[in-house]
Scaffold this motif. Structure first.
Motif, short mmCIF file in Angstrom:
data_model
loop_
_atom_site.label_atom_id
_atom_site.label_comp_id
_atom_site.label_asym_id
_atom_site.label_seq_id
_atom_site.Cartn_x
_atom_site.Cartn_y
_atom_site.Cartn_z
N UNK A 158 -1.04 -9.30 -61.89
CA UNK A 158 -1.26 -8.71 -63.20
C UNK A 158 -0.28 -7.48 -63.30
N UNK A 159 0.04 -6.80 -64.37
CA UNK A 159 0.63 -5.71 -64.62
C UNK A 159 0.17 -4.61 -64.06
N UNK A 160 0.80 -3.90 -63.29
CA UNK A 160 0.48 -2.38 -62.68
C UNK A 160 0.02 -1.58 -63.55
N UNK A 161 -1.00 -0.91 -63.17
CA UNK A 161 -1.41 0.25 -64.04
C UNK A 161 -1.43 1.64 -63.02
N UNK A 162 -1.71 2.77 -63.89
CA UNK A 162 -1.82 3.89 -62.75
C UNK A 162 -2.98 3.85 -61.82
N UNK A 163 -4.07 3.37 -62.31
CA UNK A 163 -5.33 3.20 -61.57
C UNK A 163 -4.86 2.41 -60.26
N UNK A 164 -3.98 1.60 -60.22
CA UNK A 164 -3.56 1.06 -59.06
C UNK A 164 -2.63 1.88 -58.02
N UNK A 165 -2.25 2.99 -58.42
CA UNK A 165 -1.45 3.90 -57.72
C UNK A 165 -1.83 4.15 -56.12
N UNK A 166 -3.23 4.54 -55.99
CA UNK A 166 -3.45 4.71 -54.52
C UNK A 166 -3.30 3.42 -53.55
N UNK A 167 -3.54 2.36 -54.11
CA UNK A 167 -3.20 1.12 -53.40
C UNK A 167 -1.78 0.75 -53.05
N UNK A 168 -1.17 0.86 -54.16
CA UNK A 168 0.47 0.69 -54.26
C UNK A 168 0.89 1.64 -53.28
N UNK A 169 0.63 2.95 -53.28
CA UNK A 169 1.02 4.08 -52.30
C UNK A 169 0.88 3.61 -50.92
N UNK A 170 -0.50 3.29 -50.70
CA UNK A 170 -0.84 2.96 -49.34
C UNK A 170 0.06 1.72 -48.72
N UNK A 171 0.27 0.79 -49.70
CA UNK A 171 0.99 -0.35 -49.21
C UNK A 171 2.42 -0.02 -49.00
N UNK A 172 3.17 0.63 -49.87
CA UNK A 172 4.43 1.31 -49.75
C UNK A 172 4.47 1.98 -48.57
N UNK A 173 3.72 3.12 -48.22
CA UNK A 173 3.57 3.62 -46.99
C UNK A 173 3.52 2.88 -45.64
N UNK A 174 2.98 1.75 -45.68
CA UNK A 174 2.71 0.94 -44.71
C UNK A 174 4.24 0.22 -44.18
N UNK A 175 4.83 -0.06 -45.61
CA UNK A 175 6.27 -0.77 -45.18
C UNK A 175 7.15 0.39 -44.81
N UNK A 176 7.09 1.60 -45.32
CA UNK A 176 7.90 2.63 -44.91
C UNK A 176 7.83 2.83 -43.19
N UNK A 177 6.58 2.80 -42.99
CA UNK A 177 6.33 3.33 -41.31
C UNK A 177 6.83 2.04 -40.52
N UNK A 178 6.95 0.88 -41.04
CA UNK A 178 7.86 -0.01 -40.03
C UNK A 178 9.10 0.15 -39.66
N UNK A 179 9.76 1.12 -40.56
CA UNK A 179 11.26 1.21 -40.31
C UNK A 179 11.97 0.04 -40.95
N UNK A 180 11.60 -1.00 -41.34
CA UNK A 180 12.40 -2.17 -41.80
C UNK A 180 12.34 -2.50 -43.32
N UNK A 181 11.57 -1.68 -43.90
CA UNK A 181 11.44 -2.01 -45.39
C UNK A 181 12.41 -1.24 -46.41
N UNK A 182 12.58 -0.05 -45.98
CA UNK A 182 13.20 0.87 -47.02
C UNK A 182 14.11 1.89 -46.02
N UNK A 183 14.88 2.47 -46.75
CA UNK A 183 15.76 4.04 -46.38
C UNK A 183 14.82 5.03 -46.57
N UNK A 184 13.68 5.02 -47.51
CA UNK A 184 12.87 6.02 -48.03
C UNK A 184 12.22 6.49 -46.70
#
Length: 177
Positions: free
Chosen positions: A14-40
């Motif tokens: 479904x479309x992402x809404x602002x209320x999804x942000x805590x989960x979106x951010x958590x998933x993004x942070x997990x990807x960042x922690x791997x070192x293989x998902x982003x330069x961020x």
């Protein structure tokens, strides 16, 4: 909401809404922690995230009432000739990987971008991120370039090391045909 039954539950997109942000951010942070998902090296705020990514092309996958992954894109350039070209990111929660979530998200992104007249969806993938490369190849993307030493990793096990990426793209079969 688009749904598909996988081996563990019904998963919908479904479309992402602002209320999804805590989960979106958590998933993004997990990807960042791997070192293989982003330069961020860190996530941003919702306002920064949303400002650069059109709402029509931000989607979340949900299963069992939980956000399992997300996809979003941003324009590659402000030039008018590139109006039909976007760069995307797709992230799947570690415990949801291998369940088809990434594919559902890419399918939703392709549908929304094609409906908006976008003819090219692209991304850069670290060479070591073999799962992401396989996902993209299964969903109509192709490797169009190998960028050597394009940037230094900011986080994860590879922090400070120069990284190579593969440039992948998917050209629409319906837009611009």
């Amino acid at each position: 909401m688009t749904t598909r039954t996988d081996s563990s539950s019904d998963v919908g997109v479904r479309p992402m809404v602002e209320a999804d942000w805590p989960d979106v951010e958590r998933i993004w942070a997990a990807g960042i922690a791997t070192g293989d998902a982003t330069f961020e090296s860190s996530t941003s705020t919702w306002d920064v995230f949303a400002a650069g990514r059109p709402a029509a092309h931000r989607h979340v996958a949900v299963g069992g009432g939980t956000v399992l992954g997300w996809v979003a894109c941003s324009p590659t350039s402000s030039g008018a000739v590139y109006a039909g070209v976007v760069e995307h990111s797709v992230y799947v929660a570690p415990d949801a990987q291998g369940r088809g979530v990434g594919g559902l998200l890419l399918d939703a992104l392709v549908a929304s971008t094609e409906a908006a007249g976008i003819w090219t969806v692209q991304s850069s993938i670290f060479l070591e991120n073999e799962a992401s490369l396989r996902l993209h190849l299964r969903h109509g993307f192709r490797v169009v370039g190998h960028r050597e030493r394009v940037g230094r990793a900011a986080a994860g096990p590879a922090a400070g090391r120069w990284r190579d990426t593969l440039l992948v793209e998917r050209r629409s079969d319906v837009v611009g045909s």
